[in-house]
Design a protein around this motif. Structure first.
Motif, short mmCIF file in Angstrom:
data_model
loop_
_atom_site.label_atom_id
_atom_site.label_comp_id
_atom_site.label_asym_id
_atom_site.label_seq_id
_atom_site.Cartn_x
_atom_site.Cartn_y
_atom_site.Cartn_z
N SER A 125 0.93 -1.34 0.38
CA SER A 125 0.19 -0.40 0.23
C SER A 125 0.94 1.54 -0.16
N GLU A 126 2.05 1.01 0.35
CA GLU A 126 2.90 2.12 0.49
C GLU A 126 4.37 1.66 -0.26
N GLN A 145 11.20 9.51 0.48
CA GLN A 145 10.30 10.20 -0.20
C GLN A 145 9.31 8.61 -0.32
N GLU A 146 7.96 8.74 0.62
CA GLU A 146 7.00 7.86 0.57
C GLU A 146 5.56 7.87 -0.54
N THR A 147 5.38 7.06 -1.29
CA THR A 147 4.69 7.15 -2.58
C THR A 147 3.43 6.23 -1.93
N PHE A 154 -2.70 6.32 -9.46
CA PHE A 154 -0.89 5.75 -9.42
C PHE A 154 -1.57 4.29 -9.96
N ARG A 155 -2.40 3.22 -10.14
CA ARG A 155 -2.48 2.09 -9.89
C ARG A 155 -2.95 1.97 -12.22
N PHE A 159 3.98 3.93 -14.38
CA PHE A 159 4.51 4.29 -13.50
C PHE A 159 5.86 5.11 -13.27
N ARG A 160 5.60 6.22 -12.05
CA ARG A 160 6.95 6.98 -12.00
C ARG A 160 7.13 8.14 -10.93
N ILE A 161 8.52 8.37 -10.22
CA ILE A 161 8.07 8.04 -8.77
C ILE A 161 9.38 9.78 -9.31
#
Length: 347
Positions: A125-126, A145-147, A154-155, A159-161
């Motif tokens: 979940s994180e 950093q928490e995502t 998000f799903r 996907f990119r941070i």
């Protein structure tokens, strides 16, 4: 009666010297070894030292030594959120965390290094990203950093941070590129670590190649783009976990500034994978086998070059297949055209 005794051989003298060395080292107090010798070792050497003897194994397994090793290797692990994860890590705490986060994933062409997870296990979940960038062995950037990974956005999205906001800049000691020499210098002296942590299952994996696999300078804007990559085997081939660091010149001085730091995952066709698909890939990567940690610089670059070769071969096969299909389609169209006129003329 006189008895002659042969002088001690060189082997005997050498053995005696080694025994003396071992005895003298063993005679050291444990406090001296723990306080003055072991803290000076890096993680790989500390792990090797723990295999030397039972005493050294007990002393070198102390949590405070491995906390110090983790913090010196990755300053971002000093963050409270990461420290909390490390403290609850099973089977060794910081020592186990280091064994997960330091080496590259073990290469396995049969894709068994990414074994499918239990179908009942829910996706994380994180995700926590602990990122550190060094230049000439000096820390220039560190961030945690928490995502969140539970939203539909998000799903379904690629996907990119991103670690920096659009207007954020990070000053660096890197001078403006002067030909290819600056790019070569960056290639040799910049290192990056991106540890992705699942705080629920207490698993971690380092997605960086440690040193850049490519350094490119844009001929018009002068921006320098560094790519760090980790190649992961999946059921249908390979995917690239690419970390892109973009530097641009500043108007105030000669030094460059970091404008972008992001993580993306793409397949061999260059298509970005959505968040839902990446969660499964990352989960299997965290559960996969880890290498021994040595020669990770050469290993990361070698895997990236092999990935580019496989990608090129895949594209060539795709072009050949599409060319064959085009010829078949043209032949089918011509056949239909000829059949139609034959039907009209000879009916």
């Amino acid at each position: 009666m006189i008895t002659f005794t042969a002088p001690p051989s060189a082997t005997t003298a050498s053995t005696a010297e080694e025994d003396s060395t071992i005895t003298s080292f063993s005679s050291l107090q444990t406090d001296i070894i723990e306080a003055h010798i072991l803290p000076r070792l890096d993680g790989i050497t500390l792990a090797a030292t723990s295999c030397s003897s039972t005493t050294l194994r007990q002393v070198s397994s102390q949590d405070h030594l491995w906390y110090k090793t983790c913090h010196s290797t990755w300053p971002s692990t000093r963050s409270p959120s990461v420290c909390q994860v490390i403290s609850t890590y099973p089977d060794g705490g910081p020592r186990k965390f280091f064994s997960h986060a330091f080496p590259l994933l073990e290469e396995d062409r049969s894709c068994s290094n990414l074994r499918p997870s239990s179908p009942l296990a829910p996706p994380p979940s994180e995700l926590i990203s602990a990122v550190d960038i060094h230049y000439e062995d000096k820390l220039i950037f560190s961030k945690v950093q928490e995502t969140e990974t539970v939203t539909g956005w998000f799903r379904c999205s690629p996907f990119r941070i991103d670690l920096l906001e659009p207007k954020d800049v990070i000053p660096t000691p890197i001078k403006h590129p002067d030909g290819d020499e600056t790019c070569k210098y960056i290639f040799n002296y910049m290192t990056l670590s991106w540890i992705l942590i699942d705080p629920i299952r207490l698993q971690a994996v380092n997605l960086s190649s440690h040193k850049p696999v490519t350094v490119q300078r844009h001929w018009l804007t002068g921006e320098v783009q560094m790519r760090f990559a980790s190649i992961l085997a999946v059921d249908r081939g390979h995917v690239q976990c690419g970390i892109v660091v973009t530097c641009a010149g500043s108007e105030e001085g000669e030094m460059m500034q970091i404008r972008e730091i992001c993580l993306e995952i793409e397949d061999m066709d260059g298509m970005h994978i959505n968040g839902k698909g990446c969660l499964g890939i990352l989960r299997r990567a965290m559960e996969g086998k880890k290498g021994k940690g040595r020669n990770r610089l050469q290993e990361g670059q070698r895997r990236y070059k092999e990935y580019l070769e496989m990608k090129k071969e895949r594209q060539e096969r795709k072009v050949r297949t599409e060319g064959t299909l085009d010829i078949l389609c043209v032949a089918f169209g011509v056949s239909c055209f000829v059949a139609f006129w034959c039907f009209i003329l000879f009916r």
